[in-house]
Design a protein around this motif. Structure first.
Motif, short mmCIF file in Angstrom:
data_model
loop_
_atom_site.label_atom_id
_atom_site.label_comp_id
_atom_site.label_asym_id
_atom_site.label_seq_id
_atom_site.Cartn_x
_atom_site.Cartn_y
_atom_site.Cartn_z
N LYS A 160 22.92 2.93 19.36
CA LYS A 160 23.35 4.30 19.81
C LYS A 160 24.67 4.25 20.72
CE LYS A 160 18.83 6.25 19.78
NZ LYS A 160 17.71 6.80 20.77
N THR A 161 24.60 3.04 21.59
CA THR A 161 25.92 3.01 22.62
C THR A 161 27.03 2.92 21.68
OG1 THR A 161 24.58 2.04 24.03
CG2 THR A 161 27.03 1.79 24.14
N TRP A 162 27.22 2.23 20.62
CA TRP A 162 28.41 2.19 19.65
C TRP A 162 28.47 3.61 18.99
CZ3 TRP A 162 28.80 2.13 14.15
CH2 TRP A 162 29.99 1.73 13.81
N VAL A 163 27.65 3.87 18.46
CA VAL A 163 28.05 5.11 17.58
C VAL A 163 28.38 6.21 18.45
CG1 VAL A 163 25.66 6.04 17.27
CG2 VAL A 163 27.14 6.35 15.49
N THR A 164 27.92 6.54 19.75
CA THR A 164 28.24 7.44 20.38
C THR A 164 29.41 7.37 21.33
OG1 THR A 164 26.67 6.78 22.13
CG2 THR A 164 25.94 8.15 20.53
N ARG A 165 30.11 6.32 21.23
CA ARG A 165 31.54 6.12 21.95
C ARG A 165 32.38 7.33 21.76
NH1 ARG A 165 31.62 3.88 17.23
NH2 ARG A 165 33.68 3.66 16.11
N ASN A 216 33.15 -7.52 17.81
CA ASN A 216 33.14 -7.83 19.32
C ASN A 216 32.35 -6.73 20.11
OD1 ASN A 216 34.31 -10.20 19.12
ND2 ASN A 216 36.27 -9.20 19.03
N THR A 217 31.44 -6.01 19.33
CA THR A 217 30.68 -4.74 20.17
C THR A 217 29.55 -5.55 20.61
OG1 THR A 217 31.24 -3.26 18.54
CG2 THR A 217 29.59 -2.79 19.79
N PRO A 218 29.02 -5.28 22.04
CA PRO A 218 27.88 -5.85 22.56
C PRO A 218 26.51 -5.43 21.91
CG PRO A 218 29.34 -4.74 24.19
CD PRO A 218 29.71 -4.34 22.94
N GLY A 219 25.70 -6.44 21.34
CA GLY A 219 24.47 -6.15 20.84
C GLY A 219 24.64 -6.09 19.18
#
Length: 108
Positions: free
Chosen positions: A64-69, A31-34
């Motif tokens: 990048k958004t997911w891995v840098t949470r 359910n992660t965007p993208g």
């Protein structure tokens, strides 16, 4: 499309630790965007296993958004701190990261 591969390779005696890490990552990915898709591939021989966690994303920015949470970054900071203090144990798991951008070869 952007593809990320995280390969975890180690002795079969440590397979349960690799699987636990993959299950945790899989649960954090849904359910992660993208996110387009997630696969986990297995290659094994007599005494070694290799699991490859493959994610496909709409764009590199989504990845990048997911891995840098924050929770992911903090987890890695804690692991590095434990490693520096010699608290991480002697489990030998090789991690290899690869990332790819989809290319239309007919336009090259």
């Amino acid at each position: 499309m952007f593809i990320s591969q995280a390969c975890f390779e180690g002795d079969k005696t440590n397979e349960h630790k690799i699987i636990a890490k993959l299950q945790k990552t899989m649960n954090e990915t849904f359910n992660t965007p993208g996110l387009v898709s997630v696969d986990c591939w297995l290659k094994e021989n007599k005494d070694r296993v290799e699991y490859v966690f493959v994610t496909k994303w709409e764009s590199k920015d989504h990845f990048k958004t997911w891995v840098t949470r924050e929770d992911h970054v903090e987890e890695h900071k804690e692991m590095n701190k434990q490693k520096q203090q010699g608290q991480q144990g002697e489990v030998k798991i090789k991690k290899t990261l690869r990332q790819y951008q989809v290319v239309d070869v007919t336009s090259l």
